[in-house]
Scaffold this motif. Structure first.
Motif, short mmCIF file in Angstrom:
data_model
loop_
_atom_site.label_atom_id
_atom_site.label_comp_id
_atom_site.label_asym_id
_atom_site.label_seq_id
_atom_site.Cartn_x
_atom_site.Cartn_y
_atom_site.Cartn_z
N MET A 1 86.16 158.87 4.87
CA MET A 1 85.83 158.22 6.12
C MET A 1 85.93 156.72 5.94
N ASP A 2 86.44 156.05 6.96
CA ASP A 2 86.53 154.59 6.96
C ASP A 2 85.20 154.02 7.45
N TRP A 3 84.37 153.60 6.51
CA TRP A 3 83.03 153.10 6.85
C TRP A 3 83.07 151.77 7.56
N SER A 4 84.21 151.06 7.50
CA SER A 4 84.29 149.74 8.14
C SER A 4 84.21 149.84 9.66
N ARG A 5 84.47 151.01 10.20
CA ARG A 5 84.37 151.18 11.66
C ARG A 5 82.91 151.17 12.13
N CYS A 6 82.03 151.79 11.37
CA CYS A 6 80.63 151.88 11.78
C CYS A 6 79.73 150.86 11.08
N PHE A 7 80.11 150.42 9.89
CA PHE A 7 79.32 149.45 9.15
C PHE A 7 80.25 148.37 8.59
N PRO A 8 80.86 147.56 9.45
CA PRO A 8 81.91 146.65 8.99
C PRO A 8 81.45 145.57 8.01
N LYS A 9 80.18 145.27 7.93
CA LYS A 9 79.70 144.21 7.04
C LYS A 9 79.00 144.71 5.78
N LEU A 10 78.83 146.03 5.66
CA LEU A 10 78.16 146.55 4.47
C LEU A 10 79.12 146.60 3.28
N ASN A 11 78.60 146.26 2.11
CA ASN A 11 79.41 146.35 0.89
C ASN A 11 79.16 147.71 0.23
N GLU A 12 79.83 147.97 -0.88
CA GLU A 12 79.72 149.27 -1.56
C GLU A 12 78.28 149.59 -1.96
N SER A 13 77.59 148.60 -2.49
CA SER A 13 76.19 148.80 -2.90
C SER A 13 75.31 149.16 -1.70
N ASP A 14 75.55 148.48 -0.57
CA ASP A 14 74.81 148.77 0.66
C ASP A 14 75.05 150.21 1.11
N LEU A 15 76.33 150.61 1.08
CA LEU A 15 76.68 151.97 1.51
C LEU A 15 76.05 153.02 0.60
N GLU A 16 75.99 152.74 -0.69
CA GLU A 16 75.34 153.67 -1.62
C GLU A 16 73.86 153.83 -1.29
#
Length: 146
Positions: free
Chosen positions: A1-16
């Motif tokens: 999934m392309d996370w930039s569509r729903c969380f465009p400013k989160l980095n990898e650590s944030d997404l984890e």
């Protein structure tokens, strides 16, 4: 999934961090996912399927919005940002899979990390501005009533 569509400013650590508190939620065709006026305790990202949006208008008339939510769309974020009730009813137009984020757990992450908080709220701001722009574009085609 392309996370930039729903969380465009989160980095990898944030997404984890966010994924560590997430839950899977599935709904079947025709299921009501959110009811207008409901107080939500989660926000969602649609992983698979399509979700219809309906809203009550004055006089008990229901309006169905033309563009359904699709993969990568976030919903319920307004209730996360502000303690408001759901502004629309959401219905599964197909069998759907979502990732659900419990408000209390995400608010704990926000309280623990100012950088994460800034990037999450900035992401939601971008999502809401894009949604408003799409709505404005659709209303540009409406014919005025005299």
């Amino acid at each position: 999934m392309d996370w930039s569509r729903c969380f465009p400013k989160l980095n990898e650590s944030d997404l984890e961090k966010l994924m560590a508190v997430s839950e899977q939620a599935e709904f079947m065709l025709g299921d009501q996912i959110v009811e207008e006026g409901q107080q939500l305790d989660h926000f969602f990202v649609l992983q698979e399927g399509h979700v219809g949006i309906e809203r009550s208008l004055r006089g008990g008339v229901w309006a169905q919005f033309i563009n359904p939510l699709e993969e990568g769309d976030v919903f319920g974020e307004m209730s996360f940002i502000s303690p408001i009730q759901a502004s629309a009813t959401l219905i599964a137009l197909t069998d759907i899979q979502t990732i659900s984020f419990p408000t209390d757990k995400v608010k704990k992450l926000v309280a623990e990390d100012d950088g994460f908080a800034a990037r999450l709220y900035h992401s939601f701001g971008i999502v809401l501005v894009n949604r408003l722009m799409r709505t404005n574009q659709r209303t540009d085609t409406f014919e005025p009533r005299l």
